[in-house]
Design an enzyme around this catalytic site. Structure first.
Site, PDB file in Angstrom:
ATOM      1  N   GLU A 199       8.047  -6.154 -11.821  1.00 23.66           N
ATOM      2  CA  GLU A 199       8.305  -5.278 -10.671  1.00 23.66           C
ATOM      3  C   GLU A 199       8.552  -6.148  -9.453  1.00 23.66           C
ATOM      4  OE1 GLU A 199       4.978  -2.866  -9.438  1.00 23.66           O
ATOM      5  OE2 GLU A 199       3.521  -4.288 -10.191  1.00 23.66           O
ATOM      6  N   ARG A 238      -5.636   7.010  -9.179  1.00 23.21           N
ATOM      7  CA  ARG A 238      -5.334   5.575  -9.246  1.00 23.21           C
ATOM      8  C   ARG A 238      -6.333   4.780  -8.411  1.00 23.21           C
ATOM      9  NH1 ARG A 238       0.741   4.026  -7.952  1.00 23.21           N
ATOM     10  NH2 ARG A 238       0.007   4.361  -5.820  1.00 23.21           N
ATOM     11  N   LYS A 281      -4.219  -1.254  -7.388  1.00 21.11           N
ATOM     12  CA  LYS A 281      -3.697  -1.485  -6.035  1.00 21.11           C
ATOM     13  C   LYS A 281      -4.760  -2.218  -5.224  1.00 21.11           C
ATOM     14  CE  LYS A 281      -0.457   1.092  -3.223  1.00 21.11           C
ATOM     15  NZ  LYS A 281       0.570   0.069  -3.223  1.00 21.11           N
TER      16      LYS A 281
HETATM   17  N1  PLP Z   1       4.479  -1.376  -7.394  1.00 20.57           N
HETATM   18  C1  PLP Z   1       3.778  -1.899  -6.383  1.00 20.57           C
HETATM   19  C2  PLP Z   1       3.357  -3.315  -6.497  1.00 20.57           C
HETATM   20  C3  PLP Z   1       3.458  -1.115  -5.274  1.00 20.57           C
HETATM   21  O1  PLP Z   1       2.773  -1.635  -4.253  1.00 20.57           O
HETATM   22  C4  PLP Z   1       3.892   0.216  -5.214  1.00 20.57           C
HETATM   23  C5  PLP Z   1       3.557   1.058  -4.074  1.00 20.57           C
HETATM   24  O2  PLP Z   1       2.642   1.820  -4.088  1.00 20.57           O
HETATM   25  C6  PLP Z   1       4.631   0.721  -6.288  1.00 20.57           C
HETATM   26  C7  PLP Z   1       4.905  -0.096  -7.360  1.00 20.57           C
HETATM   27  C8  PLP Z   1       5.103   2.124  -6.285  1.00 20.57           C
HETATM   28  O3  PLP Z   1       4.067   3.019  -6.564  1.00 20.57           O
HETATM   29  P1  PLP Z   1       4.103   4.506  -6.028  1.00 20.57           P
HETATM   30  O4  PLP Z   1       5.360   5.102  -6.546  1.00 20.57           O
HETATM   31  O5  PLP Z   1       2.904   5.126  -6.632  1.00 20.57           O
HETATM   32  O6  PLP Z   1       4.059   4.435  -4.563  1.00 20.57           O
HETATM   33  C1  COI Z   2       3.717   2.106  -1.112  1.00 21.06           C
HETATM   34  O1  COI Z   2       4.854   2.324  -1.501  1.00 21.06           O
HETATM   35  O2  COI Z   2       2.959   3.011  -0.749  1.00 21.06           O
HETATM   36  C2  COI Z   2       3.179   0.760  -1.069  1.00 21.06           C
HETATM   37  O3  COI Z   2       1.979   0.619  -0.997  1.00 21.06           O
HETATM   38  C3  COI Z   2       4.078  -0.392  -1.065  1.00 21.06           C
HETATM   39  C4  COI Z   2       3.785  -1.322   0.049  1.00 21.06           C
HETATM   40  C5  COI Z   2       4.500  -2.573  -0.233  1.00 21.06           C
HETATM   41  C6  COI Z   2       4.173  -0.758   1.376  1.00 21.06           C
END
Ligand code: PLP
Ligand code: COI
Length: 341
Positions: free
Chosen positions: A220, A82, A184
Site C-alpha cells: 500500500e 478497527r 492504525k
Molecule cells: N492504508 C493506510 C496506511 C491508511 O493510513 C489508511 C487511512 O486510514 C488507509 C489505508 C485507508 O483506510 P480507510 O479507507 O479505512 O480510511
Molecule cells: C485516513 O485516510 O483517514 C488516514 O488516516 C490517512 C492519513 C495518511 C491521513
C-alpha cells in the site's frame, strides 16, 4: 477560526481548529463517560507512555453534508471496530463501539457549522485517537489513557484533487511480517516520514511500499490502499496481512460487485504485473480515490493508459458511486450511513 472565514472550495488537507472535541480518560481499569471540551490542548507527564514508547493509535473518518441537507457519517462502526483491534495489538484498553459512535455523533453535532456545504468538495475529517498518559520508563504498557476526537474541515488529500499523481516504488519498508502494518498505530506513520520526505524531494507524490519479506508484492502507500483495474474491467486489490484493512477499499469492492456488476479479485499483486493494468488508484478516507497516472520503479516508468490528465473511466465510475452514496445521491447499502442531524 470562525467557519465564516473558511473558503470551503479551496481547502487542502490541513488542521483547522474547530470549537469542540471529545475527551474520555481511562483510569483504575475503566473509561469515564467522556465530555466535550473547548480546550484544544493536551497537558501530559514528561514521562507519558505515548512520549517514551509511542503508545498511540488513531482512526480517520468523515462527516458529510448530504444533498438533502442532513449531516451523516460513513460506516463509523467499522472505524470503532478497527480501533478496538489496534488497541488490543498495542496492549491498550479498547474503547467500546457504542461509546465511540456516541463520541463521533457528539463531536459532529457540536461542530455542525464546520461541516462543509454540500457540493463544496470539502468534508469534516474526524480524528479519533488514544494514547498512554501515565509515566512509563521501563518498557511496558501504560495503565492510564486518554481517548479524544477532534474534527477539522478538509479538502483533497493530494494537491490537484482528481489529477493523477506520480508515485515511486520505495526502498524503505513500511511493515514487517507479523508486525503492526494491519493496525492504525502512530508508529507506522512515524517510520514512513523519512520515506515520504525523500519521495517529495525527488518529485514523487507518494511511495508504493512492497512486502518486506520478498519485495516482490504490492502492499500500500503511507496512507491508502491500492486498487487496480484490468484491461477487461476487473477490480484487483492487494490482499496482505501487513496492510491496513481500508474501509474505503472494502466498500469499493462491494460497490464494484453489487452496484456496477464488476468482477473483483482480492489477491496478492506482484509488482511485475502492475504494468499490465489499465488504471490505478489510491483509496482511503483522506484519499477517497486518488488516481495514479505513473509509477516509477528505479528509473523504469509504468504509465497507465488512463494518462496524467484525468481519472480513468472505471475509477471515475467507482468514485462517482462511492461519493454518491456518501453524499446521499445514491441509495446506500443498509447500515452504511449514520444520520447525525
Ligand atoms: N492504508 C493506510 C496506511 C491508511 O493510513 C489508511 C487511512 O486510514 C488507509 C489505508 C485507508 O483506510 P480507510 O479507507 O479505512 O480510511
Ligand atoms: C485516513 O485516510 O483517514 C488516514 O488516516 C490517512 C492519513 C495518511 C491521513
Amino acid at each position: 477560526m470562525s467557519n465564516k472565514q473558511i473558503d470551503w472550495s479551496n481547502l487542502g488537507f490541513g488542521y483547522i481548529q474547530t470549537d469542540f472535541r471529545y475527551v474520555s480518560n481511562y483510569k483504575d481499569g475503566a473509561w469515564d463517560e467522556g465530555v466535550l471540551t473547548g480546550d484544544a490542548t493536551v497537558t501530559l507527564s514528561e514521562c507519558a507512555g505515548v512520549l517514551q514508547y509511542a503508545q498511540t493509535i488513531f482512526e480517520g473518518l468523515k462527516a458529510y453534508r448530504t444533498e438533502d441537507g442532513h449531516i451523516v457519517t460513513f460506516r463509523p462502526d467499522l472505524n470503532a471496530q478497527r480501533m478496538i483491534d489496534s488497541a488490543k495489538r498495542l496492549e491498550m484498553p479498547p474503547f467500546s463501539e457504542e461509546q465511540f459512535l456516541d463520541a463521533v455523533d457528539k463531536v459532529v453535532s457540536a461542530n455542525a457549522d464546520f461541516v462543509p456545504p454540500y457540493g463544496s468538495g470539502a468534508t469534516l475529517y474526524l480524528r479519533p485517537y488514544m494514547f498512554g498518559t501515565n509515566p512509563v520508563i521501563g518498557v511496558k504498557p501504560a495503565n492510564e489513557y486518554q481517548f479524544r476526537i477532534f474534527g477539522t474541515p478538509v479538502g483533497p488529500y493530494f494537491k490537484g484533487g482528481a489529477k493523477p499523481i506520480t508515485i515511486r516504488v520505495c526502498d524503505f519498508d513500511r511493515a514487517a511480517p507479523h508486525g503492526t502494518g494491519h493496525i492504525k498505530a502512530g508508529l507506522n506513520y512515524a517510520m514512513s516520514l523519512h520515506a515520504i520526505v525523500d519521495a517529495h524531494n525527488q518529485g514523487y507524490d507518494e511511495n508504493m511500499y512492497l512486502d518486506s519479506a520478498t519485495r516482490t508484492k504490492v502492499e500500500e502507500t503511507g496512507g491508502a490502499n491500492f486498487i487496480f483495474i484490468t484491461k477487461d474491467g476487473k477490480l484487483v486489490t492487494p490482499k496482505s496481512d501487513t496492510i491496513l484493512p481500508s474501509i474505503t477499499r472494502r466498500s469499493l469492492c462491494y460497490v464494484a460487485k453489487e452496484y456496477l456488476g464488476m468482477e473483483v479479485e482480492e489477491r496478492e499483486v506482484c509488482l511485475e504485473e502492475v504494468k499490465d493494468f489499465a488504471e490505478c488508484g489510491l483509496c482511503g478516507t483522506a484519499a477517497v480515490i486518488s488516481p495514479v497516472g505513473k509509477i516509477v520503479d528505479h528509473g523504469t516508468e509504468i504509465c497507465f493508459p488512463s494518462g496524467m490528465d484525468e481519472m480513468g473511466p472505471v475509477t471515475k465510475k467507482l468514485y462517482d458511486t462511492l461519493t454518491g452514496i456518501q453524499m446521499g445521491r445514491i441509495e446506500a447499502p443498509e447500515g452504511w450511513i449514520r444520520v447525525i442531524k
